[in-house]
Design an enzyme around this catalytic site. Structure first.
Site, PDB file in Angstrom:
ATOM      1  N   ARG A 103       0.937  -1.140  -0.006  1.00 47.35           N
ATOM      2  CA  ARG A 103       0.134   0.002   0.133  1.00 47.35           C
ATOM      3  C   ARG A 103       0.911   1.186   0.059  1.00 47.35           C
ATOM      4  O   ARG A 103       2.086   0.995   0.075  1.00 47.35           O
ATOM      5  CB  ARG A 103      -0.844   0.011   1.088  1.00 47.35           C
ATOM      6  CG  ARG A 103      -0.223  -0.130   2.363  1.00 47.35           C
ATOM      7  CD  ARG A 103      -0.874   0.528   3.747  1.00 47.35           C
ATOM      8  NE  ARG A 103      -0.656   1.881   3.604  1.00 47.35           N
ATOM      9  CZ  ARG A 103       0.432   2.693   3.745  1.00 47.35           C
ATOM     10  NH1 ARG A 103       1.625   2.259   4.069  1.00 47.35           N
ATOM     11  NH2 ARG A 103       0.228   3.945   3.593  1.00 47.35           N
ATOM     12  N   GLY A 104       0.306   2.183  -0.149  1.00 50.44           N
ATOM     13  CA  GLY A 104       0.827   3.571  -0.193  1.00 50.44           C
ATOM     14  C   GLY A 104       1.206   3.949  -1.581  1.00 50.44           C
ATOM     15  O   GLY A 104       1.385   2.964  -2.447  1.00 50.44           O
ATOM     16  N   ALA A 105       0.778   5.251  -2.142  1.00 50.50           N
ATOM     17  CA  ALA A 105       0.682   5.486  -3.471  1.00 50.50           C
ATOM     18  C   ALA A 105       1.711   5.341  -4.328  1.00 50.50           C
ATOM     19  O   ALA A 105       1.746   4.349  -5.389  1.00 50.50           O
ATOM     20  CB  ALA A 105       0.182   7.017  -3.646  1.00 50.50           C
ATOM     21  N   ARG A 152      -6.430  -0.631  -7.902  1.00 51.81           N
ATOM     22  CA  ARG A 152      -6.935   0.625  -7.045  1.00 51.81           C
ATOM     23  C   ARG A 152      -6.986   1.906  -7.733  1.00 51.81           C
ATOM     24  O   ARG A 152      -6.279   2.279  -8.544  1.00 51.81           O
ATOM     25  CB  ARG A 152      -5.932   0.788  -5.694  1.00 51.81           C
ATOM     26  CG  ARG A 152      -6.007  -0.476  -4.785  1.00 51.81           C
ATOM     27  CD  ARG A 152      -5.318  -0.135  -3.507  1.00 51.81           C
ATOM     28  NE  ARG A 152      -6.175   0.605  -2.655  1.00 51.81           N
ATOM     29  CZ  ARG A 152      -5.544   1.121  -1.415  1.00 51.81           C
ATOM     30  NH1 ARG A 152      -4.385   1.188  -1.113  1.00 51.81           N
ATOM     31  NH2 ARG A 152      -6.455   1.860  -0.615  1.00 51.81           N
ATOM     32  N   GLN A 171      -3.328   2.494   9.586  1.00 50.59           N
ATOM     33  CA  GLN A 171      -2.078   2.789   8.988  1.00 50.59           C
ATOM     34  C   GLN A 171      -1.322   3.519   9.896  1.00 50.59           C
ATOM     35  O   GLN A 171      -0.054   3.436   9.974  1.00 50.59           O
ATOM     36  CB  GLN A 171      -2.045   3.229   7.673  1.00 50.59           C
ATOM     37  CG  GLN A 171      -2.429   2.514   6.466  1.00 50.59           C
ATOM     38  CD  GLN A 171      -4.207   2.636   6.082  1.00 50.59           C
ATOM     39  OE1 GLN A 171      -5.046   3.181   7.135  1.00 50.59           O
ATOM     40  NE2 GLN A 171      -4.636   2.496   4.995  1.00 50.59           N
ATOM     41  N   ASP A 205      -2.529  11.101  -2.610  1.00 50.39           N
ATOM     42  CA  ASP A 205      -2.720   9.746  -3.732  1.00 50.39           C
ATOM     43  C   ASP A 205      -2.831  10.391  -5.200  1.00 50.39           C
ATOM     44  O   ASP A 205      -2.529   9.869  -6.120  1.00 50.39           O
ATOM     45  CB  ASP A 205      -3.793   9.054  -3.218  1.00 50.39           C
ATOM     46  CG  ASP A 205      -3.563   8.263  -2.142  1.00 50.39           C
ATOM     47  OD1 ASP A 205      -3.456   8.642  -0.987  1.00 50.39           O
ATOM     48  OD2 ASP A 205      -2.895   6.849  -2.348  1.00 50.39           O
ATOM     49  N   ASN A 229      -6.420  12.046  -0.615  1.00 50.78           N
ATOM     50  CA  ASN A 229      -5.541  11.402   0.547  1.00 50.78           C
ATOM     51  C   ASN A 229      -6.473  10.488   1.670  1.00 50.78           C
ATOM     52  O   ASN A 229      -7.708  10.481   1.425  1.00 50.78           O
ATOM     53  CB  ASN A 229      -4.698  12.446   1.051  1.00 50.78           C
ATOM     54  CG  ASN A 229      -3.457  11.450   2.143  1.00 50.78           C
ATOM     55  OD1 ASN A 229      -2.834  10.583   1.341  1.00 50.78           O
ATOM     56  ND2 ASN A 229      -3.365  12.004   3.377  1.00 50.78           N
ATOM     57  N   LYS A 230      -5.719   9.787   2.474  1.00 52.39           N
ATOM     58  CA  LYS A 230      -6.333   8.772   3.142  1.00 52.39           C
ATOM     59  C   LYS A 230      -7.594   9.508   3.917  1.00 52.39           C
ATOM     60  O   LYS A 230      -7.502  10.785   4.357  1.00 52.39           O
ATOM     61  CB  LYS A 230      -5.524   8.379   4.165  1.00 52.39           C
ATOM     62  CG  LYS A 230      -5.927   7.300   5.328  1.00 52.39           C
ATOM     63  CD  LYS A 230      -6.957   6.327   4.767  1.00 52.39           C
ATOM     64  CE  LYS A 230      -5.820   5.601   3.568  1.00 52.39           C
ATOM     65  NZ  LYS A 230      -6.712   4.400   2.842  1.00 52.39           N
TER      66      LYS A 230
HETATM   67  O1  MRU Z   1      -4.882   2.872   1.583  1.00 54.92           O
HETATM   68  P1  MRU Z   1      -3.358   3.367   1.410  1.00 54.92           P
HETATM   69  O2  MRU Z   1      -2.955   2.981   2.909  1.00 54.92           O
HETATM   70  O3  MRU Z   1      -2.541   2.959   0.371  1.00 54.92           O
HETATM   71  O4  MRU Z   1      -3.556   5.072   1.617  1.00 54.92           O
HETATM   72  C1  MRU Z   1      -2.067   5.519   1.689  1.00 54.92           C
HETATM   73  C2  MRU Z   1      -2.099   7.148   1.794  1.00 54.92           C
HETATM   74  O5  MRU Z   1      -3.478   7.777   1.746  1.00 54.92           O
HETATM   75  C3  MRU Z   1      -0.865   7.840   1.927  1.00 54.92           C
HETATM   76  O6  MRU Z   1      -1.123   9.203   2.438  1.00 54.92           O
HETATM   77  C4  MRU Z   1      -0.691   8.421   0.380  1.00 54.92           C
HETATM   78  O7  MRU Z   1      -0.569   7.053  -0.489  1.00 54.92           O
HETATM   79  C5  MRU Z   1       0.640   9.034   0.212  1.00 54.92           C
HETATM   80  S1  MRU Z   1       2.066   7.822   0.646  1.00 54.92           S
HETATM   81  C6  MRU Z   1       3.363   8.205   0.428  1.00 54.92           C
END
Ligand code: MRU
Length: 341
Positions: free
Chosen positions: A49-51, A86, A187, A228, A238-239
Protein backbone atom coordinates in the site's frame (compact mmCIF):
# COMPACT_ATOMS: atom_id res chain seq x y z
CA UNK A 1 17.00 -6.67 -13.89
CA UNK A 2 19.38 -5.32 -11.26
CA UNK A 3 18.68 -5.86 -7.56
CA UNK A 4 16.40 -3.18 -6.14
CA UNK A 5 15.85 -3.01 -2.40
CA UNK A 6 13.45 -0.79 -0.46
CA UNK A 7 11.99 -1.07 3.05
CA UNK A 8 8.94 -3.04 1.95
CA UNK A 9 9.57 -4.00 -1.68
CA UNK A 10 12.50 -5.67 -3.38
CA UNK A 11 13.62 -7.36 -6.56
CA UNK A 12 16.21 -9.95 -5.62
CA UNK A 13 17.43 -13.21 -7.17
CA UNK A 14 15.16 -12.47 -10.13
CA UNK A 15 11.95 -12.39 -8.05
CA UNK A 16 9.68 -9.71 -6.52
CA UNK A 17 9.27 -9.71 -2.73
CA UNK A 18 6.84 -7.59 -0.73
CA UNK A 19 6.71 -7.04 3.01
CA UNK A 20 3.22 -7.78 4.31
CA UNK A 21 2.11 -4.39 5.70
CA UNK A 22 -1.12 -5.88 7.02
CA UNK A 23 0.82 -7.97 9.54
CA UNK A 24 3.08 -5.15 10.73
CA UNK A 25 4.19 -4.15 13.30
CA UNK A 26 4.02 -7.47 15.10
CA UNK A 27 5.11 -9.80 12.30
CA UNK A 28 7.60 -9.20 9.46
CA UNK A 29 6.56 -11.55 6.67
CA UNK A 30 7.88 -11.22 3.10
CA UNK A 31 5.80 -12.65 0.23
CA UNK A 32 7.47 -13.89 -2.94
CA UNK A 33 5.33 -12.72 -5.83
CA UNK A 34 5.34 -14.33 -9.29
CA UNK A 35 1.93 -13.68 -10.85
CA UNK A 36 -0.47 -10.87 -11.68
CA UNK A 37 -3.19 -12.53 -9.59
CA UNK A 38 -0.89 -12.69 -6.57
CA UNK A 39 0.21 -9.06 -6.90
CA UNK A 40 -3.37 -7.86 -7.48
CA UNK A 41 -4.45 -9.67 -4.31
CA UNK A 42 -1.56 -8.17 -2.31
CA UNK A 43 -2.51 -4.68 -3.48
CA UNK A 44 -6.27 -5.14 -2.97
CA UNK A 45 -5.78 -6.38 0.59
CA UNK A 46 -3.39 -3.51 1.38
CA UNK A 47 -0.51 -5.83 2.11
CA UNK A 48 1.20 -3.58 -0.40
CA UNK A 49 0.00 0.00 0.00
CA UNK A 50 0.92 3.68 -0.24
CA UNK A 51 0.55 5.54 -3.54
CA UNK A 52 4.14 5.33 -4.86
CA UNK A 53 4.70 1.79 -3.61
CA UNK A 54 1.57 0.36 -5.28
CA UNK A 55 2.81 1.65 -8.64
CA UNK A 56 6.31 0.32 -8.11
CA UNK A 57 5.19 -3.11 -6.90
CA UNK A 58 2.98 -3.52 -9.97
CA UNK A 59 5.88 -2.30 -12.14
CA UNK A 60 8.38 -4.79 -10.72
CA UNK A 61 5.93 -7.62 -11.30
CA UNK A 62 5.50 -6.64 -14.97
CA UNK A 63 9.31 -6.46 -15.33
CA UNK A 64 9.60 -9.90 -13.71
CA UNK A 65 7.11 -11.30 -16.24
CA UNK A 66 9.06 -9.66 -19.09
CA UNK A 67 12.24 -11.35 -17.89
CA UNK A 68 10.39 -14.66 -17.67
CA UNK A 69 9.59 -14.42 -21.39
CA UNK A 70 5.96 -13.25 -21.25
CA UNK A 71 4.54 -12.26 -24.64
CA UNK A 72 3.72 -8.68 -25.57
CA UNK A 73 0.03 -9.50 -25.30
CA UNK A 74 0.48 -11.06 -21.83
CA UNK A 75 2.38 -8.01 -20.62
CA UNK A 76 -0.25 -5.63 -21.98
CA UNK A 77 -3.00 -7.47 -20.14
CA UNK A 78 -0.88 -7.65 -16.94
CA UNK A 79 -0.52 -3.85 -17.12
CA UNK A 80 -4.29 -3.42 -17.59
CA UNK A 81 -5.17 -5.81 -14.75
CA UNK A 82 -2.74 -4.28 -12.27
CA UNK A 83 -3.82 -0.76 -13.17
CA UNK A 84 -7.42 -1.68 -12.31
CA UNK A 85 -6.62 -2.78 -8.74
CA UNK A 86 -6.96 0.57 -6.96
CA UNK A 87 -8.50 3.64 -8.62
CA UNK A 88 -7.42 6.67 -6.57
CA UNK A 89 -3.60 6.74 -6.40
CA UNK A 90 -2.49 8.11 -9.77
CA UNK A 91 1.10 6.90 -9.29
CA UNK A 92 -0.09 3.46 -10.36
CA UNK A 93 -1.48 4.89 -13.62
CA UNK A 94 1.72 6.90 -14.12
CA UNK A 95 3.85 3.72 -13.83
CA UNK A 96 1.56 1.65 -16.05
CA UNK A 97 1.55 4.40 -18.71
CA UNK A 98 5.36 4.34 -18.78
CA UNK A 99 5.34 0.54 -19.19
CA UNK A 100 2.80 0.81 -22.02
CA UNK A 101 5.15 3.21 -23.81
CA UNK A 102 8.03 0.77 -23.27
CA UNK A 103 5.94 -2.00 -24.79
CA UNK A 104 5.77 -0.01 -28.05
CA UNK A 105 9.56 -0.11 -28.49
CA UNK A 106 11.27 -2.65 -30.75
CA UNK A 107 13.23 -4.21 -27.83
CA UNK A 108 10.14 -4.07 -25.62
CA UNK A 109 11.20 -6.62 -22.95
CA UNK A 110 14.45 -4.73 -22.32
CA UNK A 111 12.57 -1.43 -22.36
CA UNK A 112 10.15 -2.70 -19.68
CA UNK A 113 13.04 -3.73 -17.44
CA UNK A 114 14.89 -0.44 -17.91
CA UNK A 115 11.70 1.53 -17.23
CA UNK A 116 11.07 -0.45 -14.05
CA UNK A 117 14.59 0.24 -12.80
CA UNK A 118 14.32 3.93 -13.54
CA UNK A 119 10.85 4.30 -11.93
CA UNK A 120 12.13 2.64 -8.76
CA UNK A 121 15.33 4.69 -8.58
CA UNK A 122 13.49 7.88 -9.51
CA UNK A 123 11.17 7.42 -6.51
CA UNK A 124 14.12 7.21 -4.12
CA UNK A 125 15.51 10.48 -5.49
CA UNK A 126 12.10 12.22 -5.46
CA UNK A 127 11.62 11.30 -1.80
CA UNK A 128 14.97 12.72 -0.87
CA UNK A 129 14.27 16.01 -2.64
CA UNK A 130 10.82 16.41 -1.00
CA UNK A 131 12.31 15.63 2.41
CA UNK A 132 14.93 18.33 2.01
CA UNK A 133 12.47 20.99 0.81
CA UNK A 134 9.87 20.08 3.47
CA UNK A 135 12.31 19.98 6.38
CA UNK A 136 13.11 23.66 5.74
CA UNK A 137 9.55 24.45 6.84
CA UNK A 138 9.99 22.77 10.22
CA UNK A 139 11.17 24.91 13.15
CA UNK A 140 13.11 23.85 16.26
CA UNK A 141 10.87 22.02 18.72
CA UNK A 142 7.83 21.85 16.39
CA UNK A 143 4.97 19.50 17.21
CA UNK A 144 3.87 18.15 13.85
CA UNK A 145 0.79 16.10 13.16
CA UNK A 146 0.49 13.49 10.42
CA UNK A 147 -2.13 11.11 9.08
CA UNK A 148 -1.96 7.61 7.59
CA UNK A 149 1.46 6.19 6.67
CA UNK A 150 3.65 8.05 4.21
CA UNK A 151 7.09 6.73 5.12
CA UNK A 152 9.66 4.31 3.80
CA UNK A 153 7.01 1.58 3.90
CA UNK A 154 4.89 3.50 1.38
CA UNK A 155 7.62 4.41 -1.13
CA UNK A 156 10.94 3.15 -2.48
CA UNK A 157 12.73 5.92 -0.60
CA UNK A 158 12.36 7.63 2.77
CA UNK A 159 8.73 8.62 2.19
CA UNK A 160 6.70 11.74 1.46
CA UNK A 161 5.24 13.53 4.52
CA UNK A 162 7.05 11.15 6.86
CA UNK A 163 10.23 11.67 4.85
CA UNK A 164 10.00 15.38 5.69
CA UNK A 165 9.55 14.50 9.35
CA UNK A 166 12.51 12.11 9.20
CA UNK A 167 14.70 14.78 7.61
CA UNK A 168 13.68 17.39 10.22
CA UNK A 169 14.66 14.89 12.91
CA UNK A 170 17.99 14.13 11.23
CA UNK A 171 18.63 17.89 11.12
CA UNK A 172 18.32 17.87 14.93
CA UNK A 173 15.22 20.05 15.07
CA UNK A 174 13.99 18.32 18.21
CA UNK A 175 10.53 17.62 16.85
CA UNK A 176 7.66 15.60 18.29
CA UNK A 177 5.03 13.91 16.12
CA UNK A 178 1.30 13.47 16.78
CA UNK A 179 0.26 10.33 14.90
CA UNK A 180 -3.38 9.95 13.87
CA UNK A 181 -4.23 6.27 14.22
CA UNK A 182 -6.12 6.57 10.87
CA UNK A 183 -9.34 4.64 10.95
CA UNK A 184 -10.49 2.33 9.56
CA UNK A 185 -7.31 0.41 8.67
CA UNK A 186 -5.02 2.03 11.24
CA UNK A 187 -2.05 2.78 8.99
CA UNK A 188 -0.99 5.43 11.53
CA UNK A 189 -1.31 3.26 14.61
CA UNK A 190 0.29 0.23 12.98
CA UNK A 191 2.80 1.59 10.49
CA UNK A 192 3.69 5.22 11.22
CA UNK A 193 4.17 4.52 14.92
CA UNK A 194 6.37 1.56 13.94
CA UNK A 195 8.49 3.61 11.54
CA UNK A 196 8.90 6.57 13.91
CA UNK A 197 9.98 4.21 16.69
CA UNK A 198 12.51 2.57 14.36
CA UNK A 199 13.97 6.04 13.65
CA UNK A 200 13.88 7.03 17.37
CA UNK A 201 11.63 10.01 16.59
CA UNK A 202 9.49 11.01 19.61
CA UNK A 203 5.79 10.52 18.86
CA UNK A 204 2.41 10.21 20.53
CA UNK A 205 -0.37 8.13 19.02
CA UNK A 206 -3.87 9.64 19.06
CA UNK A 207 -7.31 8.62 17.81
CA UNK A 208 -8.29 10.67 14.76
CA UNK A 209 -11.03 12.52 16.67
CA UNK A 210 -8.52 13.96 19.17
CA UNK A 211 -6.81 16.32 16.73
CA UNK A 212 -9.29 19.19 17.23
CA UNK A 213 -8.77 19.53 20.97
CA UNK A 214 -4.99 19.24 20.59
CA UNK A 215 -5.05 22.07 18.04
CA UNK A 216 -7.30 24.18 20.27
CA UNK A 217 -4.81 23.65 23.11
CA UNK A 218 -1.97 24.99 20.92
CA UNK A 219 -0.20 21.66 20.81
CA UNK A 220 0.08 21.31 17.03
CA UNK A 221 2.42 23.62 15.09
CA UNK A 222 2.13 22.11 11.61
CA UNK A 223 0.36 19.34 9.73
CA UNK A 224 2.12 17.28 7.03
CA UNK A 225 0.19 14.74 4.96
CA UNK A 226 0.78 12.78 1.75
CA UNK A 227 -1.41 12.55 -1.35
CA UNK A 228 -2.73 9.88 -3.67
CA UNK A 229 -3.64 12.29 -6.48
CA UNK A 230 -3.27 16.04 -6.88
CA UNK A 231 -5.60 17.66 -9.42
CA UNK A 232 -4.50 20.49 -11.72
CA UNK A 233 -6.05 23.11 -9.40
CA UNK A 234 -4.24 21.78 -6.30
CA UNK A 235 -7.18 19.87 -4.75
CA UNK A 236 -5.93 16.49 -3.61
CA UNK A 237 -7.11 13.07 -2.49
CA UNK A 238 -5.50 11.38 0.48
CA UNK A 239 -6.46 8.87 3.17
CA UNK A 240 -9.95 9.54 4.50
CA UNK A 241 -9.73 11.92 7.44
CA UNK A 242 -7.24 14.24 5.76
CA UNK A 243 -9.98 16.73 4.82
CA UNK A 244 -11.12 16.84 8.46
CA UNK A 245 -7.57 17.78 9.47
CA UNK A 246 -7.35 20.50 6.82
CA UNK A 247 -10.60 22.11 8.02
CA UNK A 248 -9.40 21.94 11.62
CA UNK A 249 -6.00 23.37 10.74
CA UNK A 250 -7.63 26.30 8.89
CA UNK A 251 -9.91 27.02 11.85
CA UNK A 252 -6.95 27.03 14.26
CA UNK A 253 -4.62 28.90 11.90
CA UNK A 254 -2.15 26.04 11.71
CA UNK A 255 -0.04 25.57 8.53
CA UNK A 256 -1.20 22.54 6.55
CA UNK A 257 1.21 21.03 4.01
CA UNK A 258 0.75 18.27 1.45
CA UNK A 259 3.91 16.42 0.41
CA UNK A 260 3.99 14.45 -2.85
CA UNK A 261 6.27 13.65 -5.78
CA UNK A 262 5.60 14.79 -9.33
CA UNK A 263 4.25 11.30 -10.07
CA UNK A 264 1.21 12.17 -7.89
CA UNK A 265 0.20 15.15 -10.06
CA UNK A 266 -2.64 14.55 -12.49
CA UNK A 267 -2.89 17.49 -14.84
CA UNK A 268 -5.67 15.78 -16.79
CA UNK A 269 -7.81 15.92 -13.68
CA UNK A 270 -9.12 19.50 -13.44
CA UNK A 271 -10.28 19.49 -9.79
CA UNK A 272 -10.91 17.30 -6.78
CA UNK A 273 -14.48 16.38 -7.74
CA UNK A 274 -13.09 14.49 -10.74
CA UNK A 275 -10.84 12.25 -8.62
CA UNK A 276 -12.23 8.69 -8.41
CA UNK A 277 -12.61 7.63 -4.78
CA UNK A 278 -12.23 3.96 -3.91
CA UNK A 279 -14.94 2.43 -1.73
CA UNK A 280 -13.88 -0.58 0.30
CA UNK A 281 -15.30 -3.56 2.12
CA UNK A 282 -17.80 -2.67 4.89
CA UNK A 283 -16.03 -5.15 7.18
CA UNK A 284 -13.19 -2.63 7.55
CA UNK A 285 -15.64 -0.36 9.40
CA UNK A 286 -17.73 -2.90 11.30
CA UNK A 287 -14.67 -4.26 13.10
CA UNK A 288 -10.91 -4.72 12.85
CA UNK A 289 -8.57 -7.49 11.86
CA UNK A 290 -4.80 -7.87 11.72
CA UNK A 291 -1.92 -9.85 13.11
CA UNK A 292 -3.76 -9.84 16.45
CA UNK A 293 -6.83 -11.64 15.05
CA UNK A 294 -10.18 -10.04 14.26
CA UNK A 295 -13.31 -8.78 15.94
CA UNK A 296 -16.58 -7.19 14.95
CA UNK A 297 -18.49 -4.68 17.05
CA UNK A 298 -21.22 -3.46 14.70
CA UNK A 299 -24.43 -5.41 14.06
CA UNK A 300 -24.18 -7.93 11.20
CA UNK A 301 -26.64 -5.96 9.07
CA UNK A 302 -25.17 -2.48 9.75
CA UNK A 303 -25.32 -0.09 6.81
CA UNK A 304 -21.76 1.05 6.10
CA UNK A 305 -20.12 3.75 3.97
CA UNK A 306 -16.38 3.15 3.55
CA UNK A 307 -14.58 5.56 1.18
CA UNK A 308 -10.82 4.97 1.45
CA UNK A 309 -9.94 8.58 0.58
CA UNK A 310 -11.33 12.09 0.79
CA UNK A 311 -10.60 15.24 -1.17
CA UNK A 312 -9.11 18.35 0.39
CA UNK A 313 -9.81 21.57 -1.54
CA UNK A 314 -6.76 23.62 -2.52
CA UNK A 315 -7.98 26.64 -0.52
CA UNK A 316 -7.24 24.75 2.72
CA UNK A 317 -3.63 23.99 1.77
CA UNK A 318 -0.83 26.28 2.99
CA UNK A 319 1.80 24.72 0.73
CA UNK A 320 2.42 21.84 -1.66
CA UNK A 321 5.84 20.30 -1.00
CA UNK A 322 6.93 18.69 -4.26
CA UNK A 323 10.29 17.34 -5.34
CA UNK A 324 10.87 20.61 -7.21
CA UNK A 325 10.15 22.93 -4.28
CA UNK A 326 7.37 24.29 -2.09
CA UNK A 327 4.44 25.99 -3.84
CA UNK A 328 1.72 28.22 -2.44
CA UNK A 329 -1.85 28.80 -3.61
CA UNK A 330 -0.84 31.65 -5.91
CA UNK A 331 1.71 29.45 -7.70
CA UNK A 332 -0.81 26.66 -8.13
CA UNK A 333 -3.50 29.08 -9.38
CA UNK A 334 -0.89 30.32 -11.88
CA UNK A 335 -0.76 26.87 -13.44
CA UNK A 336 2.55 25.74 -11.99
CA UNK A 337 1.41 22.12 -11.73
CA UNK A 338 0.57 22.01 -15.41
CA UNK A 339 3.99 23.39 -16.27
CA UNK A 340 5.75 20.88 -14.00
CA UNK A 341 4.30 17.75 -15.53
O1 MRU B 1 -4.92 3.06 1.42
P1 MRU B 1 -3.46 3.38 1.54
O2 MRU B 1 -2.86 2.91 2.82
O3 MRU B 1 -2.69 2.93 0.33
O4 MRU B 1 -3.42 4.97 1.58
C1 MRU B 1 -2.19 5.61 1.66
C2 MRU B 1 -2.31 7.09 1.78
O5 MRU B 1 -3.38 7.65 1.76
C3 MRU B 1 -1.03 7.89 1.82
O6 MRU B 1 -1.20 9.06 2.56
C4 MRU B 1 -0.65 8.26 0.38
O7 MRU B 1 -0.59 7.12 -0.42
C5 MRU B 1 0.63 8.98 0.29
S1 MRU B 1 1.95 7.87 0.67
C6 MRU B 1 3.38 8.15 0.31
Amino acid sequence: MKELVARSLKFQHGVVYVLDQYLLPHKEVWHECRSVEQMAELILTLKVRGAPLIGLAATLLVAYLAEQGATKHELASAIDDLEATRPTAVNLMHCMAKLRRALKESQWADAIVTSAESLFEEDVALCERMANFGAELVKEGDNVLTHCNTGALATAGIGTALGVIHQAHVANKGIHVWVDETRPLLQGGRLTAYELASWSIPYTLICDNMAASLMAAGKVDKVFVGADRIAANGDFANKVGTYNLAVLAKHHNIPFYVVAPITTLDEACPHGKAIPIEERNPKEVTGVSGSFGSCQWAPNDANVFNPAFDVTPAELVTGWVLDTGVYDGAAVAGGVFTRLR
